[in-house]
Design an enzyme around this catalytic site. Sequence first.
Site, short mmCIF file in Angstrom:
data_model
loop_
_atom_site.label_atom_id
_atom_site.label_comp_id
_atom_site.label_asym_id
_atom_site.label_seq_id
_atom_site.Cartn_x
_atom_site.Cartn_y
_atom_site.Cartn_z
N GLU A 195 10.73 20.23 -23.59
CA GLU A 195 9.85 20.52 -22.43
C GLU A 195 10.31 21.80 -21.72
OE1 GLU A 195 7.11 18.85 -21.88
OE2 GLU A 195 7.42 16.88 -22.81
N HIS B 29 1.37 13.97 -29.01
CA HIS B 29 1.17 12.58 -28.59
C HIS B 29 0.71 11.70 -29.76
CE1 HIS B 29 0.80 12.94 -23.96
NE2 HIS B 29 1.98 12.50 -24.31
N ARG C 138 0.81 -1.23 0.00
CA ARG C 138 0.00 0.00 0.00
C ARG C 138 0.84 1.28 0.00
NH1 ARG C 138 -3.01 -2.83 3.78
NH2 ARG C 138 -4.87 -3.77 2.90
N HIS D 258 9.95 11.52 -27.48
CA HIS D 258 8.83 12.30 -26.97
C HIS D 258 8.98 13.81 -27.25
CE1 HIS D 258 5.50 13.48 -24.39
NE2 HIS D 258 6.32 14.31 -23.77
N LYS E 267 6.95 23.89 -13.40
CA LYS E 267 6.06 22.73 -13.40
C LYS E 267 5.45 22.50 -12.02
CE LYS E 267 4.96 18.06 -14.54
NZ LYS E 267 5.23 16.75 -15.09
N ARG F 266 -3.80 22.39 -14.59
CA ARG F 266 -2.69 21.52 -14.99
C ARG F 266 -2.64 21.32 -16.51
NH1 ARG F 266 -0.29 16.49 -11.47
NH2 ARG F 266 1.23 15.84 -12.99
N LYS G 75 2.83 11.85 -11.04
CA LYS G 75 2.19 10.84 -11.89
C LYS G 75 3.13 9.66 -12.04
CE LYS G 75 -0.76 13.65 -14.84
NZ LYS G 75 -1.03 14.02 -16.25
N ASN H 128 -0.18 20.70 -21.12
CA ASN H 128 -0.49 19.89 -22.31
C ASN H 128 -0.17 20.58 -23.62
OD1 ASN H 128 -1.46 18.05 -20.52
ND2 ASN H 128 -3.63 18.33 -21.03
N GLU I 230 -5.50 17.12 -11.57
CA GLU I 230 -6.13 17.46 -12.84
C GLU I 230 -7.63 17.64 -12.71
OE1 GLU I 230 -4.64 14.44 -15.53
OE2 GLU I 230 -3.33 15.90 -16.45
N HIS J 143 1.01 18.79 -26.73
CA HIS J 143 0.88 17.36 -26.47
C HIS J 143 -0.32 16.70 -27.13
CE1 HIS J 143 4.14 18.10 -23.75
NE2 HIS J 143 4.18 16.84 -23.35
N1 LIG Z 1 5.22 11.08 -14.94
C1 LIG Z 1 5.16 12.10 -15.76
O1 LIG Z 1 4.61 13.16 -15.44
C2 LIG Z 1 5.83 11.99 -17.08
C3 LIG Z 1 6.06 13.14 -17.84
C4 LIG Z 1 6.74 13.00 -19.05
C5 LIG Z 1 7.14 11.76 -19.48
N2 LIG Z 1 6.90 10.66 -18.72
C6 LIG Z 1 7.33 9.33 -19.15
O2 LIG Z 1 8.74 9.30 -19.21
C7 LIG Z 1 9.14 8.35 -20.16
C8 LIG Z 1 10.20 8.97 -21.04
O3 LIG Z 1 11.27 9.39 -20.24
P1 LIG Z 1 12.75 9.46 -20.80
O4 LIG Z 1 12.78 10.27 -22.02
O5 LIG Z 1 13.63 9.83 -19.68
O6 LIG Z 1 12.98 7.96 -21.32
P2 LIG Z 1 13.85 6.73 -20.78
O7 LIG Z 1 13.72 6.51 -19.36
O8 LIG Z 1 13.49 5.61 -21.70
O9 LIG Z 1 15.34 7.21 -21.10
C9 LIG Z 1 15.75 7.42 -22.43
C10 LIG Z 1 16.99 6.57 -22.78
O10 LIG Z 1 18.14 7.13 -22.15
C11 LIG Z 1 18.82 6.15 -21.39
N3 LIG Z 1 19.45 6.88 -20.28
C12 LIG Z 1 18.82 7.43 -19.21
N4 LIG Z 1 19.68 8.17 -18.51
C13 LIG Z 1 20.89 8.07 -19.12
C14 LIG Z 1 22.17 8.62 -18.86
N5 LIG Z 1 22.36 9.49 -17.88
N6 LIG Z 1 23.17 8.29 -19.69
C15 LIG Z 1 22.97 7.47 -20.76
N7 LIG Z 1 21.78 6.93 -21.05
C16 LIG Z 1 20.74 7.24 -20.25
C17 LIG Z 1 17.73 5.18 -21.01
O11 LIG Z 1 18.25 3.90 -20.71
C18 LIG Z 1 16.90 5.14 -22.27
O12 LIG Z 1 17.48 4.31 -23.24
C19 LIG Z 1 7.92 7.92 -20.91
O13 LIG Z 1 7.54 6.64 -20.50
C20 LIG Z 1 6.87 8.95 -20.51
O14 LIG Z 1 5.56 8.41 -20.49
C21 LIG Z 1 6.25 10.76 -17.54
ZN LIG Z 2 5.84 15.89 -22.43
#
Ligand SMILES: NC(=O)c1ccc[n+]([C@@H]2O[C@H](COP(=O)([O-])OP(=O)(O)OC[C@H]3O[C@@H](n4cnc5c(N)ncnc54)[C@H](O)[C@@H]3O)[C@@H](O)[C@H]2O)c1
Ligand SMILES: [Zn+2]
Length: 365
Positions: A188, A254, A124, A269, A228, A243, A146, A247, A238, A250
């Site tokens: 972003e 998206h 939990r 992304h 943010k 919030r 999130k 977007n 939301e 997006h």
């Molecule tokens: N929770 C939220 O509010 C929110 C907001 C935006 C995005 N997201 C989510 O985040 C994800 C995307 O995040 P991301 O772009 O960080 O992707 P990711 O975690 O896949 O990282 C991108 C790539 O970089 C590599 N990597 C990470 N750090 C590194 C480093 N320091 N050196 C070398 N390689 C490294 C990872 O292994 C991966 O291959 C998506 O799943 C998206 O849905 C969530």
């Molecule tokens: Zn985004």
Amino acid sequence: MNQPQHHTIPVSVSGSDRTYSIEIGAGTIGRLRDVIDFERYSSVALLTDENIPERFVGLIDGAVDNEYLEMLIKPGEITKDMETVEYVWQTLLENGFDRKSLLINLGGGVIGDLGGFAAATYMRGIDFVQIPTTLLSMVDASIGGKTGVNFGGVKNSIGAFAQPIAVIVDTDTLDSLPDREFTSGFSEIIKHGIIADRTYFDQATAKPPREFMDNELSRLIADSCRIKAAIVASDERELTGRREALNFGHTIGHAIEALKLETKNPMLHGEAIAVGMVAEARIALAMGELGKDDATRIENALSAAGLPITVTGLDPKDIMEKMRSDKKNTFGKIRWTLPTGIGQVVTGAESEDVTISEAIESVLA
Ligand SMILES: NC(=O)c1ccc[n+]([C@@H]2O[C@H](COP(=O)([O-])OP(=O)(O)OC[C@H]3O[C@@H](n4cnc5c(N)ncnc54)[C@H](O)[C@@H]3O)[C@@H](O)[C@H]2O)c1
Ligand SMILES: [Zn+2]
């Protein structure tokens, strides 16, 4: 004068008197012990992926007093699923982790979203720390509470709102991040300027992303986190629509991201969001919400940062269809977040289909 600068941003958690801080700067992982009282925890686990350089894990060794359990998962969005969550739950259970355990998530948004969700649901809810290692996760994914995974072919369809006990942003981790990932994260940052702060937009677009010095970058990340966090605080779950400012870019972005994912050359992304911002700024322009100069400034800034402003190989009809199936639309109506200048947006705007398709077609190369 060139001392590394650290920034501490306090974040309040709504509905409780709890606050946590975002620590930003070079070498912050090494100071983990100053931020987290490890004595409070019965066990500690680290979740990371195979791309995270060993030396950052080594830094954690030095900063955590307790022995800890390491869970290493495959990198990439494909891993952000229930199967991996089960692996985390199972590993914690098998190793006798109780409710007083701590999970440290070291990695990009995938690790943060998945690890945050696993922690939010295990027994939990156990405490977790986010140590984002991509620019995108530093300025976006690790703020706002999130967490979740992809399920049933729908992105982020299973999840929970859960706040970490701390976010540790160590800008040294960006050294190993591939340039394309770094630039994608800048999308972003620029978005935060467009939706909330013109001065910040000017600072963030003053030179190409990789040319910012460490201290400048720490400052940019800190200001992005502030922007943010303030927006999230005004509407944590939301409910009020505030919030929705986040977007911008997006709705179309998206759809582009999802469609490109099915092709041989997917977009990151931030790249898809850059194209989305250009298209949505053009909707704002067509509706008379945004002036021509600012629309042009947005496009030029994204392009100068090395981000794409057009996309190839997509059919406008597919983009429209994908947008309509987005879970963010209430009762089938698309609610647009549109800039009314650089530094301000309107949310919940409605637009004519013809305006939307013209904007979409204008970004298809
Ligand atoms: N929770 C939220 O509010 C929110 C907001 C935006 C995005 N997201 C989510 O985040 C994800 C995307 O995040 P991301 O772009 O960080 O992707 P990711 O975690 O896949 O990282 C991108 C790539 O970089 C590599 N990597 C990470 N750090 C590194 C480093 N320091 N050196 C070398 N390689 C490294 C990872 O292994 C991966 O291959 C998506 O799943 C998206 O849905 C969530
Ligand atoms: Zn985004």
